[in-house]
Every structure is written in structure tokens, then in C-alpha cells.
Enzyme design. Sequence first.
Site, PDB file in Angstrom:
ATOM      1  N   ARG A  53       0.852  -1.193   0.000  1.00 47.23           N
ATOM      2  CA  ARG A  53       0.000   0.000   0.000  1.00 47.23           C
ATOM      3  C   ARG A  53       0.889   1.245   0.000  1.00 47.23           C
ATOM      4  O   ARG A  53       1.915   1.277   0.687  1.00 47.23           O
ATOM      5  CB  ARG A  53      -0.888   0.003   1.248  1.00 47.23           C
ATOM      6  CG  ARG A  53      -1.879  -1.138   1.250  1.00 47.23           C
ATOM      7  CD  ARG A  53      -3.284  -0.687   1.693  1.00 47.23           C
ATOM      8  NE  ARG A  53      -4.286  -1.506   1.014  1.00 47.23           N
ATOM      9  CZ  ARG A  53      -4.755  -2.661   1.502  1.00 47.23           C
ATOM     10  NH1 ARG A  53      -4.338  -3.110   2.655  1.00 47.23           N
ATOM     11  NH2 ARG A  53      -5.654  -3.341   0.816  1.00 47.23           N
ATOM     12  N   ASP A  54       0.488   2.254  -0.757  1.00 50.63           N
ATOM     13  CA  ASP A  54       1.229   3.517  -0.750  1.00 50.63           C
ATOM     14  C   ASP A  54       1.107   4.164   0.629  1.00 50.63           C
ATOM     15  O   ASP A  54       0.032   4.172   1.231  1.00 50.63           O
ATOM     16  CB  ASP A  54       0.690   4.462  -1.835  1.00 50.63           C
ATOM     17  CG  ASP A  54       1.662   5.587  -2.145  1.00 50.63           C
ATOM     18  OD1 ASP A  54       2.276   5.575  -3.221  1.00 50.63           O
ATOM     19  OD2 ASP A  54       1.817   6.492  -1.284  1.00 50.63           O
ATOM     20  N   ILE A  55       2.224   4.709   1.121  1.00 51.35           N
ATOM     21  CA  ILE A  55       2.258   5.308   2.458  1.00 51.35           C
ATOM     22  C   ILE A  55       1.432   6.597   2.511  1.00 51.35           C
ATOM     23  O   ILE A  55       1.004   7.023   3.580  1.00 51.35           O
ATOM     24  CB  ILE A  55       3.740   5.572   2.855  1.00 51.35           C
ATOM     25  CG1 ILE A  55       3.903   5.651   4.359  1.00 51.35           C
ATOM     26  CG2 ILE A  55       4.314   6.796   2.181  1.00 51.35           C
ATOM     27  CD1 ILE A  55       5.360   5.603   4.813  1.00 51.35           C
ATOM     28  N   ASN A  74       5.148   6.655 -13.454  1.00 48.88           N
ATOM     29  CA  ASN A  74       5.915   7.873 -13.693  1.00 48.88           C
ATOM     30  C   ASN A  74       7.343   7.486 -14.050  1.00 48.88           C
ATOM     31  O   ASN A  74       7.888   6.530 -13.494  1.00 48.88           O
ATOM     32  CB  ASN A  74       5.928   8.749 -12.432  1.00 48.88           C
ATOM     33  CG  ASN A  74       4.559   9.327 -12.120  1.00 48.88           C
ATOM     34  OD1 ASN A  74       3.855   9.768 -13.022  1.00 48.88           O
ATOM     35  ND2 ASN A  74       4.173   9.324 -10.856  1.00 48.88           N
ATOM     36  N   VAL A  98      10.528   8.363  -6.434  1.00 53.66           N
ATOM     37  CA  VAL A  98      11.353   7.230  -5.985  1.00 53.66           C
ATOM     38  C   VAL A  98      11.962   6.565  -7.224  1.00 53.66           C
ATOM     39  O   VAL A  98      11.237   5.995  -8.055  1.00 53.66           O
ATOM     40  CB  VAL A  98      10.516   6.211  -5.179  1.00 53.66           C
ATOM     41  CG1 VAL A  98      11.396   5.034  -4.755  1.00 53.66           C
ATOM     42  CG2 VAL A  98       9.884   6.872  -3.953  1.00 53.66           C
ATOM     43  N   HIS A 148       8.120   1.379 -10.206  1.00 55.35           N
ATOM     44  CA  HIS A 148       6.871   1.004  -9.534  1.00 55.35           C
ATOM     45  C   HIS A 148       5.702   1.484 -10.370  1.00 55.35           C
ATOM     46  O   HIS A 148       5.786   2.523 -11.033  1.00 55.35           O
ATOM     47  CB  HIS A 148       6.799   1.589  -8.121  1.00 55.35           C
ATOM     48  CG  HIS A 148       7.005   3.076  -8.074  1.00 55.35           C
ATOM     49  ND1 HIS A 148       8.269   3.644  -8.178  1.00 55.35           N
ATOM     50  CD2 HIS A 148       6.135   4.092  -7.977  1.00 55.35           C
ATOM     51  CE1 HIS A 148       8.141   4.949  -8.135  1.00 55.35           C
ATOM     52  NE2 HIS A 148       6.854   5.259  -8.026  1.00 55.35           N
ATOM     53  N   HIS A 206       1.689   2.507  -9.977  1.00 55.40           N
ATOM     54  CA  HIS A 206       0.606   2.832  -9.046  1.00 55.40           C
ATOM     55  C   HIS A 206      -0.670   2.157  -9.540  1.00 55.40           C
ATOM     56  O   HIS A 206      -0.981   2.224 -10.732  1.00 55.40           O
ATOM     57  CB  HIS A 206       0.344   4.338  -9.019  1.00 55.40           C
ATOM     58  CG  HIS A 206       1.522   5.172  -8.617  1.00 55.40           C
ATOM     59  ND1 HIS A 206       1.613   5.785  -7.387  1.00 55.40           N
ATOM     60  CD2 HIS A 206       2.658   5.508  -9.289  1.00 55.40           C
ATOM     61  CE1 HIS A 206       2.748   6.470  -7.315  1.00 55.40           C
ATOM     62  NE2 HIS A 206       3.398   6.327  -8.463  1.00 55.40           N
TER      63      HIS A 206
HETATM   64  P1  AMP Z   1       6.379   8.363  -7.745  1.00 49.39           P
HETATM   65  O1  AMP Z   1       6.133   9.828  -7.595  1.00 49.39           O
HETATM   66  O2  AMP Z   1       5.704   7.751  -8.924  1.00 49.39           O
HETATM   67  O3  AMP Z   1       7.863   8.032  -7.661  1.00 49.39           O
HETATM   68  O4  AMP Z   1       5.677   7.680  -6.484  1.00 49.39           O
HETATM   69  C1  AMP Z   1       6.352   7.331  -5.315  1.00 49.39           C
HETATM   70  C2  AMP Z   1       5.301   6.858  -4.348  1.00 49.39           C
HETATM   71  O5  AMP Z   1       5.938   6.109  -3.327  1.00 49.39           O
HETATM   72  C3  AMP Z   1       4.536   7.999  -3.672  1.00 49.39           C
HETATM   73  O6  AMP Z   1       3.138   7.831  -3.930  1.00 49.39           O
HETATM   74  C4  AMP Z   1       4.872   7.817  -2.193  1.00 49.39           C
HETATM   75  O7  AMP Z   1       3.794   8.109  -1.344  1.00 49.39           O
HETATM   76  C5  AMP Z   1       5.252   6.349  -2.135  1.00 49.39           C
HETATM   77  N1  AMP Z   1       6.142   5.964  -1.042  1.00 49.39           N
HETATM   78  C6  AMP Z   1       7.300   6.549  -0.686  1.00 49.39           C
HETATM   79  N2  AMP Z   1       7.866   5.907   0.365  1.00 49.39           N
HETATM   80  C7  AMP Z   1       7.044   4.869   0.665  1.00 49.39           C
HETATM   81  C8  AMP Z   1       7.066   3.834   1.643  1.00 49.39           C
HETATM   82  N3  AMP Z   1       8.047   3.723   2.546  1.00 49.39           N
HETATM   83  N4  AMP Z   1       6.041   2.942   1.669  1.00 49.39           N
HETATM   84  C9  AMP Z   1       5.022   3.044   0.765  1.00 49.39           C
HETATM   85  N5  AMP Z   1       4.954   4.002  -0.187  1.00 49.39           N
HETATM   86  C10 AMP Z   1       5.948   4.912  -0.231  1.00 49.39           C
END
Ligand code: AMP
Length: 116
Positions: A29-31, A87, A96, A100, A102
Site C-alpha cells: 500500500r502507498d504510504i 511515472n 522514488v 513502480h 501505481h
Molecule cells: P512516484 O512519484 O511515482 O515516484 O511515487 C512514489 C510513491 O511512493 C509515492 O506515492 C509515495 O507516497 C510512495 N512511497 C514513498 N515511500 C514509501 C514507503 N516507505 N512505503 C510506501 N509508499 C511509499
Amino acid sequence: MCDCIFCKIVKGDIPSPRLYEDENFIVIRDINPLCKVHDLIITKKHIKSVNEIEKDDEKIFASLFTVAKKIAAMENMSESGYRVVVNSGKDSGQAVPHFHAHVLGGEDLKGKLQGM
Ligand code: AMP
Ligand code: ZN
């Protein structure tokens, strides 16, 4: 030492419950969820973005959308619909640098999340 947060989650150094796991991906799950259901399909391999995918990685990504479909079913979104977003790079807002996808849904997203 790799300082990548998603590598740490994949290795288990940062605990994060897994909704799904197979040889190529974990799903968490996204944080910071942007809608009711916001999950992340993360490659086990550290691949920075779509731009760093090599020919040899094609076997990893062959199952990406069937994993997304499984997650959608687990989250009861198969009928209602959902969005799969990747992205890649600076202008996309990728935060990040580890691949990944979404998976977003659980509510009506029409006209929403355009700036994610
Ligand atoms: P992006 O902008 O596509 O790189 O999305 C990165 C996503 O990773 C964002 O929606 C963050 O909320 C999510 N995220 C960052 N750190 C964590 C974590 N430790 N656990 C879960 N989701 C995370
Ligand atoms: Zn990584």
C-alpha cells in the site's frame, strides 16, 4: 550500500506488509494514498525507471498487467475500474527512482489525480 527505499522494502529491511509477491514483484500500500485504494507494484530488481529497462528485463514486465489485474480483483475494483500509472523521470514527477506502478481506484477518479 544501496540507499534505495524500495530496495530496502523488497529486502525486508524496512517492514511493509505485502499484499502480493511473486518472483518479480512485491505489492504494498502507498504510504500516502491519493485515493481510497492506492497500491504500488514494485520490481524486486532495482530498475530506476522505464528508461532503464533493458531487453533482458522484458520477461519481468511481461506479467506487470496481470499483477495489476490481480490486485484490482483483490481490492474489489475489477468491475468499478481503476487506473495503472507509471511515472518515469523528472518531468513526470517520479519521486522514488526504483520502478513502480501505481494502482489507483476505489472511487470515481474521472477528472482527479491529474497532477500525480
Ligand atoms: P512516484 O512519484 O511515482 O515516484 O511515487 C512514489 C510513491 O511512493 C509515492 O506515492 C509515495 O507516497 C510512495 N512511497 C514513498 N515511500 C514509501 C514507503 N516507505 N512505503 C510506501 N509508499 C511509499
Ligand atoms: Zn531500488
